[in-house]
Design a protein around this motif. Structure first.
Motif, PDB file in Angstrom:
ATOM      1  N   GLY A 274      20.687  62.538  23.215  1.00  0.00           N
ATOM      2  CA  GLY A 274      20.753  61.578  22.128  1.00  0.00           C
ATOM      3  C   GLY A 274      21.925  61.786  21.192  1.00  0.00           C
ATOM      4  O   GLY A 274      21.984  61.169  20.130  1.00  0.00           O
ATOM      5  N   VAL A 275      22.879  62.653  21.563  1.00  0.00           N
ATOM      6  CA  VAL A 275      24.038  62.949  20.718  1.00  0.00           C
ATOM      7  C   VAL A 275      25.150  61.951  21.012  1.00  0.00           C
ATOM      8  O   VAL A 275      25.466  61.675  22.177  1.00  0.00           O
ATOM      9  CB  VAL A 275      24.538  64.391  20.963  1.00  0.00           C
ATOM     10  N   THR A 276      25.748  61.413  19.951  1.00  0.00           N
ATOM     11  CA  THR A 276      26.839  60.447  20.102  1.00  0.00           C
ATOM     12  C   THR A 276      27.982  61.067  20.898  1.00  0.00           C
ATOM     13  O   THR A 276      28.406  62.189  20.630  1.00  0.00           O
ATOM     14  CB  THR A 276      27.349  60.015  18.719  1.00  0.00           C
ATOM     15  N   MET A 277      28.496  60.306  21.847  1.00  0.00           N
ATOM     16  CA  MET A 277      29.543  60.830  22.723  1.00  0.00           C
ATOM     17  C   MET A 277      30.930  60.629  22.109  1.00  0.00           C
ATOM     18  O   MET A 277      31.212  59.595  21.483  1.00  0.00           O
ATOM     19  CB  MET A 277      29.465  60.156  24.088  1.00  0.00           C
ATOM     20  N   ASP A 278      31.758  61.626  22.305  1.00  0.00           N
ATOM     21  CA  ASP A 278      33.173  61.574  21.899  1.00  0.00           C
ATOM     22  C   ASP A 278      33.977  62.029  23.108  1.00  0.00           C
ATOM     23  O   ASP A 278      34.308  63.204  23.260  1.00  0.00           O
ATOM     24  CB  ASP A 278      33.403  62.483  20.691  1.00  0.00           C
ATOM     25  N   SER A 279      34.273  61.085  23.995  1.00  0.00           N
ATOM     26  CA  SER A 279      34.823  61.426  25.303  1.00  0.00           C
ATOM     27  C   SER A 279      36.151  62.154  25.225  1.00  0.00           C
ATOM     28  O   SER A 279      36.446  63.018  26.048  1.00  0.00           O
ATOM     29  CB  SER A 279      34.982  60.160  26.151  1.00  0.00           C
ATOM     30  N   ASP A 280      37.006  61.788  24.239  1.00  0.00           N
ATOM     31  CA  ASP A 280      38.316  62.436  24.165  1.00  0.00           C
ATOM     32  C   ASP A 280      38.359  63.590  23.176  1.00  0.00           C
ATOM     33  O   ASP A 280      39.398  64.233  22.988  1.00  0.00           O
ATOM     34  CB  ASP A 280      39.406  61.417  23.828  1.00  0.00           C
ATOM     35  N   GLY A 281      37.215  63.883  22.515  1.00  0.00           N
ATOM     36  CA  GLY A 281      37.131  65.042  21.635  1.00  0.00           C
ATOM     37  C   GLY A 281      38.019  64.978  20.407  1.00  0.00           C
ATOM     38  O   GLY A 281      38.398  66.032  19.869  1.00  0.00           O
ATOM     39  N   ASP A 282      38.313  63.766  19.945  1.00  0.00           N
ATOM     40  CA  ASP A 282      39.209  63.665  18.786  1.00  0.00           C
ATOM     41  C   ASP A 282      38.461  63.535  17.469  1.00  0.00           C
ATOM     42  O   ASP A 282      39.057  63.319  16.418  1.00  0.00           O
ATOM     43  CB  ASP A 282      40.181  62.490  18.951  1.00  0.00           C
ATOM     44  N   GLY A 283      37.140  63.670  17.488  1.00  0.00           N
ATOM     45  CA  GLY A 283      36.355  63.598  16.262  1.00  0.00           C
ATOM     46  C   GLY A 283      35.889  62.211  15.904  1.00  0.00           C
ATOM     47  O   GLY A 283      35.094  62.039  14.959  1.00  0.00           O
ATOM     48  N   THR A 284      36.335  61.214  16.611  1.00  0.00           N
ATOM     49  CA  THR A 284      35.887  59.830  16.392  1.00  0.00           C
ATOM     50  C   THR A 284      34.960  59.448  17.540  1.00  0.00           C
ATOM     51  O   THR A 284      35.385  59.455  18.699  1.00  0.00           O
ATOM     52  CB  THR A 284      37.082  58.868  16.358  1.00  0.00           C
ATOM     53  N   PRO A 285      33.690  59.155  17.233  1.00  0.00           N
ATOM     54  CA  PRO A 285      32.751  58.823  18.313  1.00  0.00           C
ATOM     55  C   PRO A 285      33.206  57.593  19.081  1.00  0.00           C
ATOM     56  O   PRO A 285      33.900  56.716  18.547  1.00  0.00           O
ATOM     57  CB  PRO A 285      31.431  58.589  17.588  1.00  0.00           C
ATOM     58  N   ASP A 286      32.783  57.537  20.344  1.00  0.00           N
ATOM     59  CA  ASP A 286      33.266  56.482  21.237  1.00  0.00           C
ATOM     60  C   ASP A 286      33.039  55.081  20.689  1.00  0.00           C
ATOM     61  O   ASP A 286      33.887  54.186  20.864  1.00  0.00           O
ATOM     62  CB  ASP A 286      32.584  56.597  22.607  1.00  0.00           C
ATOM     63  N   HIS A 287      31.870  54.848  20.033  1.00  0.00           N
ATOM     64  CA  HIS A 287      31.573  53.491  19.586  1.00  0.00           C
ATOM     65  C   HIS A 287      32.456  53.061  18.417  1.00  0.00           C
ATOM     66  O   HIS A 287      32.503  51.874  18.070  1.00  0.00           O
ATOM     67  CB  HIS A 287      30.093  53.364  19.200  1.00  0.00           C
ATOM     68  N   MET A 288      33.191  54.025  17.812  1.00  0.00           N
ATOM     69  CA  MET A 288      34.111  53.706  16.714  1.00  0.00           C
ATOM     70  C   MET A 288      35.569  53.933  17.126  1.00  0.00           C
ATOM     71  O   MET A 288      36.488  53.667  16.334  1.00  0.00           O
ATOM     72  CB  MET A 288      33.786  54.576  15.497  1.00  0.00           C
ATOM     73  N   ASP A 289      35.792  54.405  18.335  1.00  0.00           N
ATOM     74  CA  ASP A 289      37.122  54.802  18.801  1.00  0.00           C
ATOM     75  C   ASP A 289      37.744  53.668  19.623  1.00  0.00           C
ATOM     76  O   ASP A 289      37.203  53.281  20.659  1.00  0.00           O
ATOM     77  CB  ASP A 289      36.995  56.071  19.646  1.00  0.00           C
TER      78      ASP A 289
END
Length: 428
Positions: A274-289
């Motif tokens: 259930g943890v928000t994913m950040d595929s590129d690890g830049d600190g911005t979650p995918d749904h906002m990236d």
């Protein structure tokens, strides 16, 4: 996933209930009623059909709810039938018996609980010793020591937790009986040698009570294995508790009790915890990236500063590198809840880029027949195809195909096989 969790928790709760119950095993029995000597009788003597004069006492131990043992002692008196025309001569014979018997609870063997929990039925049979003692006629006071076999049937009516009303009809066969029941003659002329056949037959019919000993809810006679599980009310309480555990407050497909971020925003991509994913690890979650697969600062909405790259290129790269996938459980074509956000991501992108077409590719792991896996992979691709159409994407921009088994992963690894059970996307 929720059904699997619910089934597992319910099984555990019922198993605990099963271990928490037991039944009483001991009982005391007292009966009284009629007897009837059948043979041998001298031709000048008759016995009544129902001769009131039998009493027996017993103690019983049930090994389980179906089978047990009992030791009982019976005694009584047999007399003549009586006749106004004086054709029948008088006799009075006392008898005693002591028997060890096996008991079968037919109520549990044949599942009487399917239609009654008040009436029961016991069968019993065994062997023992006895004494036949005529008090009249030629063999007055002769002690006729015998062995015996006994068989009987005992209907039961449950009166309460600790007592039951019972009837019983038993047939007894005496062996080594030397004289007739009336005491008028010897079965063989030489009574000193005895008679070693099973030649004395009689029966008893009684009414009595069984008293159950112990502190459990039921005696073995009335204990029903299904009752070891939760009652309907207890089960309803347990199910409601489990339903509370399975609530998914943020609608991300992961129940709250497993969700490490139970308040993720709608549409956010999450992992199995259930943890928000950040595929590129830049600190911005995918749904906002805006560039979920290329690292960049928050000031540029997660996109790299050093070069401007079209969003379409990011998406194509993510597809080609296998970052966007919908996953499935073993032998299932229903997408796992936590991974359906990948389909939502593709849908949103296609709506923003109307010139893009996408092929959906289905895969299976290497377990099972190859032809079956080919069909399974196609069903998986079709399931995602249906999701995208339901989200508003035109069917003319979509295609799907099953590619069968993914042989690029380690077949012996459960985690690798899970990665193989997927649907991927290819931008056309």
């Amino acid at each position: 996933m929720k059904k699997l969790i619910l089934s597992t928790l319910m099984a555990g709760a019922l198993a605990i209930g099963a271990n928490a119950q037991d039944f009483d095993k001991w009982s005391l029995e007292v009966n009284g009623g009629f007897n009837k000597p059948m043979a041998p009788l001298n031709k000048n003597f008759l016995s009544p059909s129902l001769n009131l004069g039998h009493v027996d006492f017993g103690v019983r131990y049930m090994v389980n709810e179906k089978f047990g043992l009992k030791l009982d002692y019976g005694f009584g008196s047999m007399k003549e039938a009586g006749s106004d025309d004086a054709l029948t001569q008088e006799f009075d014979t006392k008898y005693y018996r002591l028997d060890l018997q096996g008991v079968a609870n037919m109520g549990r063997v044949f599942n009487f609980e399917s239609f009654t929990r008040t009436f029961g039925l016991l069968l019993h049979g065994g062997a023992g010793i006895g004494l036949v003692n005529p008090e009249m006629n030629a063999y007055n006071d002769f002690d006729d020591n015998v062995y015996n076999f006994i068989f009987g049937i005992t209907p039961q009516v449950k009166l309460g937790k600790s007592v039951a009303l019972v009837g019983d009809i038993s047939t007894i066969i005496n062996g080594r009986q030397t004289v007739t029941w009336d005491g008028a003659e010897a079965i063989r002329p030489d009574i000193s040698n005895g008679y070693y056949g099973a030649n004395g037959t009689w029966w008893t019919g009684t009414l009595g009570l069984q008293f159950y000993l112990g502190g459990n809810e039921e005696h073995a006679d009335w204990y029903i294995a299904a009752d070891k599980y939760a009652t309907k009310e207890e089960l309803a309480t347990q199910i409601n508790g489990i339903k509370d555990m399975l609530k998914d407050s943020d609608g991300d497909g992961v129940p709250d009790y497993l969700d490490k971020e139970p308040n993720t925003p709608a549409g956010a991509r999450v992992n199995s915890a259930g943890v928000t994913m950040d595929s590129d690890g830049d600190g911005t979650p995918d749904h906002m990236d805006n560039c979920p697969f290329l690292p960049g600062p928050a000031s540029t909405n997660g996109c790299p500063v050093e070069e401007v790259v079209e969003q379409l290129d990011f998406f194509k790269k993510a597809i080609n590198d296998g970052y966007v996938n919908v996953y499935y459980a073993f032998d299932s074509s229903k997408p796992l809840g936590y991974s359906t956000s990948a389909a939502s991501y593709v849908s949103n992108f296609m709506k923003k880029n109307p010139g893009v077409s996408v092929e959906i590719k289905g895969y299976a792991d290497e377990l099972g027949p190859e032809d079956y896996n080919m069909k399974l992979s196609e069903r998986r691709a079709k399931a995602v195809y249906d999701l995208l159409i339901a989200s508003g994407v035109d069917a003319s921009r979509l295609s799907y195909k099953g590619y069968g088994e993914d042989t690029s992963v380690d077949k012996s690894s459960a985690d690798a096989r899970q990665m193989a059970r997927r649907a991927s996307f290819e931008v056309k």
